[in-house]
Design a protein around this motif. Structure first.
Motif, mmCIF file in Angstrom:
data_model
loop_
_atom_site.group_PDB
_atom_site.id
_atom_site.type_symbol
_atom_site.label_atom_id
_atom_site.label_comp_id
_atom_site.label_asym_id
_atom_site.label_seq_id
_atom_site.Cartn_x
_atom_site.Cartn_y
_atom_site.Cartn_z
ATOM 1 N N PRO A 52 0.817 -1.227 0.000
ATOM 2 C CA PRO A 52 0.000 0.000 0.000
ATOM 3 C C PRO A 52 0.842 1.265 0.000
ATOM 4 O O PRO A 52 0.437 2.279 -0.581
ATOM 5 N N LEU A 53 2.008 1.234 0.674
ATOM 6 C CA LEU A 53 2.888 2.397 0.638
ATOM 7 C C LEU A 53 3.347 2.688 -0.784
ATOM 8 O O LEU A 53 3.289 3.837 -1.244
ATOM 9 N N TYR A 54 3.775 1.664 -1.495
ATOM 10 C CA TYR A 54 4.202 1.838 -2.881
ATOM 11 C C TYR A 54 3.035 2.258 -3.772
ATOM 12 O O TYR A 54 3.181 3.111 -4.653
ATOM 13 N N ARG A 55 1.870 1.663 -3.512
ATOM 14 C CA ARG A 55 0.701 1.948 -4.337
ATOM 15 C C ARG A 55 0.307 3.420 -4.258
ATOM 16 O O ARG A 55 -0.134 4.012 -5.247
ATOM 17 N N GLN A 56 0.458 4.030 -3.100
ATOM 18 C CA GLN A 56 0.020 5.406 -2.908
ATOM 19 C C GLN A 56 1.141 6.428 -3.064
ATOM 20 O O GLN A 56 0.905 7.625 -2.883
ATOM 21 N N THR A 57 2.357 5.974 -3.379
ATOM 22 C CA THR A 57 3.468 6.920 -3.531
ATOM 23 C C THR A 57 4.167 6.709 -4.875
ATOM 24 O O THR A 57 3.723 7.219 -5.891
ATOM 25 N N TRP A 58 5.238 5.922 -4.881
ATOM 26 C CA TRP A 58 6.030 5.755 -6.108
ATOM 27 C C TRP A 58 5.225 5.075 -7.222
ATOM 28 O O TRP A 58 5.432 5.364 -8.392
ATOM 29 N N GLY A 59 4.320 4.176 -6.869
ATOM 30 C CA GLY A 59 3.531 3.471 -7.874
ATOM 31 C C GLY A 59 2.164 4.062 -8.114
ATOM 32 O O GLY A 59 1.279 3.385 -8.652
ATOM 33 N N PHE A 60 1.959 5.320 -7.707
ATOM 34 C CA PHE A 60 0.630 5.913 -7.852
ATOM 35 C C PHE A 60 0.228 6.024 -9.319
ATOM 36 O O PHE A 60 -0.901 5.712 -9.696
ATOM 37 N N ASP A 61 1.128 6.479 -10.162
ATOM 38 C CA ASP A 61 0.827 6.657 -11.576
ATOM 39 C C ASP A 61 1.170 5.437 -12.415
ATOM 40 O O ASP A 61 0.654 5.282 -13.521
ATOM 41 N N TYR A 62 2.057 4.598 -11.896
ATOM 42 C CA TYR A 62 2.411 3.414 -12.680
ATOM 43 C C TYR A 62 2.875 2.312 -11.726
ATOM 44 O O TYR A 62 3.873 2.470 -11.018
ATOM 45 N N TRP A 63 2.143 1.202 -11.716
ATOM 46 C CA TRP A 63 2.479 0.050 -10.890
ATOM 47 C C TRP A 63 3.488 -0.810 -11.658
ATOM 48 O O TRP A 63 3.143 -1.533 -12.573
ATOM 49 N N ALA A 64 4.751 -0.719 -11.268
ATOM 50 C CA ALA A 64 5.806 -1.421 -11.994
ATOM 51 C C ALA A 64 6.056 -2.822 -11.470
ATOM 52 O O ALA A 64 6.807 -3.576 -12.085
ATOM 53 N N TRP A 65 5.458 -3.186 -10.362
ATOM 54 C CA TRP A 65 5.697 -4.502 -9.774
ATOM 55 C C TRP A 65 4.767 -5.537 -10.401
ATOM 56 O O TRP A 65 3.844 -5.180 -11.143
ATOM 57 N N PRO A 66 4.943 -6.824 -10.125
ATOM 58 C CA PRO A 66 4.056 -7.851 -10.699
ATOM 59 C C PRO A 66 2.584 -7.595 -10.366
ATOM 60 O O PRO A 66 2.248 -7.061 -9.309
ATOM 61 N N LYS A 67 1.724 -8.001 -11.282
ATOM 62 C CA LYS A 67 0.306 -7.716 -11.153
ATOM 63 C C LYS A 67 -0.314 -8.359 -9.922
ATOM 64 O O LYS A 67 -1.198 -7.778 -9.281
#
Length: 419
Positions: A108-123
């Protein structure tokens, strides 16, 4: 969670929702779009670098501490021969839930910060960020409710409570995990995924993070949440808030009843215990029979009061930690499912509500193992013993090893005995 329903009416937004424009692809310059401002408020991220750093500094250490502390508590209870009780079985299950939540808290931290505009991790990690959180939330709320119910049973009806076996409690715990998996993990895993959001559109998901609810499941999720939230979150919370004062009242009444019985039948100082008990048996009094059944002496009553106080403190600490973690998080979900972020200020407010609620949720998971050890002297002693065995330096304060210290102390005792 991102806003799902507008305050102007969910039906209007659901009817006006349109499919995401296929021309909006991953070719957008993420490096420019991630932490910069543009002309369209929907394209601006609702956070700054400072907010991201602060969130990471708060959440990552708490995730590590939550993993380690809950793991130690679970091992201590599992290996100890003196901590095999119904309540400690529930604590082990709560530790597993907190460990799962802490292990996945970086998502959730990544989802709402670095990955907010693009989720680069596995689906599948995008799905897991929501599914595991819902799963552990349902498990935790039901466990705290069971903890309060069992505590009330043990205090108000101790004889009936003794009939509850550890096997029955284990079956209940397994059922709770299975039900929470089917009703929490699976729906979120199905309906949430990483989808490119068209920030320039008027669709409900224009301002959501890349990893969020699939708009195709919007109506189904609204119907699901209206049913699942009261059953697994709101009702357990309300029941827990009611049960805690009830348990306090029950303990208070028992003490008042005992005090009245002791005033009516004071313990003799210069009479034989056997003669006194035989005289008391001739009376037909409920308070007096309570004294006979429990073999009330000052030591027994003091021990019973101490156990009741510790039990109430344990429940109070666990409940307080639970409410501290889940009330802000639940308030954020209620807010975002009723208010659409129509301006940049509302989007920033929604993001801040999520992050504050999530920090409090992680903090509550870190406090739980501390509270377990603060209240229970047995668990505290077992924990210190376990940590002492795991520490690399097993030296005594005198610089000797434990074996040398034991040998020297035994030799000293032998010398003293010979003298």
């Amino acid at each position: 969670m991102d806003g799902l329903i507008s305050s102007n009416g969910s039906r209007h937004i659901l009817e006006s929702a349109t499919p995401i424009n296929s021309s909006y692809t991953d070719s957008t310059d993420r490096s420019t779009n991630a932490f910069t401002t543009t002309g369209n408020p929907n394209l601006e991220p609702p956070f700054t670098y400072g907010a991201v750093v602060f969130s990471a500094v708060m959440l990552i250490p708490m995730a590590v501490f939550g993993l380690v502390a809950n793991l130690i508590t679970m091992i201590v209870i599992s290996k100890s021969k003196t901590l095999k009780s119904i309540f400690n079985h529930l604590l082990i299950s709560l530790c597993i839930s907190d460990m799962l939540s802490a292990a996945f808290s970086i998502l959730p931290l990544y989802r709402q910060t670095w990955g907010f505009d693009y989720w680069a991790w596995p689906k599948f990690l995008c799905k897991a960020s929501f599914a595991v959180d819902a799963w552990t939330t349902y498990v935790t709320t039901i466990h705290i409710l069971l903890f309060a119910i069992f505590r009330l049973l043990s205090i108000q009806w101790p004889i009936a409570f003794k009939k509850v076996s550890l096997l029955q409690v284990r079956l209940i715990i397994v059922c709770v995990w299975l039900v929470a998996f089917g009703c929490g993990f699976m729906p979120y895993a199905i309906m949430f995924e990483d989808i490119v959001r068209n920030r320039n559109s008027n669709t409900p998901d224009a301002a959501w993070s890349h990893c969020s609810l699939n708009p195709a499941w919007l109506m189904q999720f609204v119907a699901y949440y209206q049913v699942a939230a009261p059953i697994f979150i709101f009702f357990p919370m309300a029941a827990i808030v009611v049960l805690c004062p009830v348990i306090g009242i029950v303990i208070k009444r028992r003490r008042m009843k005992y005090r009245a019985a002791r005033l009516r039948f004071p313990w003799p100082r210069k009479r034989r215990r056997k003669d006194y008990l035989s005289e008391l048996r001739s009376h037909d009094n409920s308070a007096f029979r309570t004294i006979l059944a429990q073999n009330e002496s000052k030591e027994v009553e003091s021990r019973r009061r101490r156990k009741e106080r510790n039990a109430f403190l344990q429940l109070g600490f666990i409940t307080g930690s639970f409410l501290m973690g889940y009330i802000p998080n639940t308030a954020h979900v209620v807010y975002t499912t009723n208010v659409a972020p129509e301006s940049m200020a509302m989007r920033v407010l929604e993001w801040n509500l999520f992050m504050v609620g999530y920090i409090f949720l992680r903090l509550s998971e870190c406090l739980n193992p501390i509270f377990y050890n603060l209240v229970s002297s047995k668990m505290r002693a077992e924990t210190f013993s376990f940590l002492g065995r795991c520490l690399p330096c097993k030296c005594s304060p005198t610089g000797q090893s434990p074996q040398q210290s034991n040998q020297s102390s035994s030799a000293q005792q032998t010398a003293n005995a010979s003298l």
